[in-house]
Motif scaffolding. Sequence first.
Motif, short mmCIF file in Angstrom:
data_model
loop_
_atom_site.label_atom_id
_atom_site.label_comp_id
_atom_site.label_asym_id
_atom_site.label_seq_id
_atom_site.Cartn_x
_atom_site.Cartn_y
_atom_site.Cartn_z
N THR A 159 0.85 -1.19 0.00
CA THR A 159 0.00 0.00 0.00
C THR A 159 0.88 1.24 0.00
O THR A 159 1.67 1.44 0.93
N GLN A 205 -3.85 5.11 3.93
CA GLN A 205 -4.48 3.82 3.67
C GLN A 205 -3.90 2.73 4.56
O GLN A 205 -4.61 1.87 5.06
N ARG A 206 -2.59 2.78 4.76
CA ARG A 206 -1.94 1.81 5.64
C ARG A 206 -2.45 1.96 7.06
O ARG A 206 -2.77 0.96 7.74
N LYS A 235 -6.07 0.62 7.26
CA LYS A 235 -6.14 -0.84 7.25
C LYS A 235 -5.70 -1.43 8.58
O LYS A 235 -6.31 -2.37 9.09
N ALA A 262 -8.21 -3.31 11.06
CA ALA A 262 -7.94 -4.71 11.38
C ALA A 262 -7.96 -4.94 12.89
O ALA A 262 -8.59 -5.88 13.37
N ALA A 309 -9.62 -7.27 6.54
CA ALA A 309 -9.29 -5.84 6.46
C ALA A 309 -8.11 -5.59 5.54
O ALA A 309 -8.06 -4.58 4.83
N PHE A 310 -7.15 -6.50 5.51
CA PHE A 310 -5.99 -6.30 4.65
C PHE A 310 -6.23 -6.76 3.22
O PHE A 310 -5.44 -6.43 2.33
N GLY A 314 -8.84 1.15 2.76
CA GLY A 314 -8.97 0.95 4.20
C GLY A 314 -10.15 1.69 4.80
O GLY A 314 -10.73 1.24 5.79
N VAL A 351 -13.25 -0.35 4.36
CA VAL A 351 -13.26 -1.44 5.35
C VAL A 351 -13.74 -0.90 6.68
O VAL A 351 -14.56 -1.53 7.36
#
Length: 99
Positions: A9, A14-15, A18, A22, A65-66, A71, A74
């Motif tokens: 990513t 976004q990282r 996510k 998660a 989630a990943f 993200g 999600v």
Amino acid sequence: MPANNKYLTPSPSQRFAKITAAILGGLMVSILFHMALASWFNPVTVIITSTFSAFILWAILMVVAFLGKNGWKVWGMYLLASLAFFILFYFGNQTNPIV
């Protein structure tokens, strides 16, 4: 062997989305799902079962989630699922109070 860059990513937001979806979102959905079950069914049985099944469900939701591309979507799905389980818990607790 390092990971291929096309699968990573690129955006830090976004990282972050996510990772937090998660960990926090998956836990929230997992716990509210079992609370909703406990409000409609035998709470003692559900609580005993949830010691194992909540962890398994949380691990599955962490993987899901990943797998998503976005993200924030999600997070939105996890918040909607949490809201639905909270509504089920609320009405179940109104009709069948635990305490």
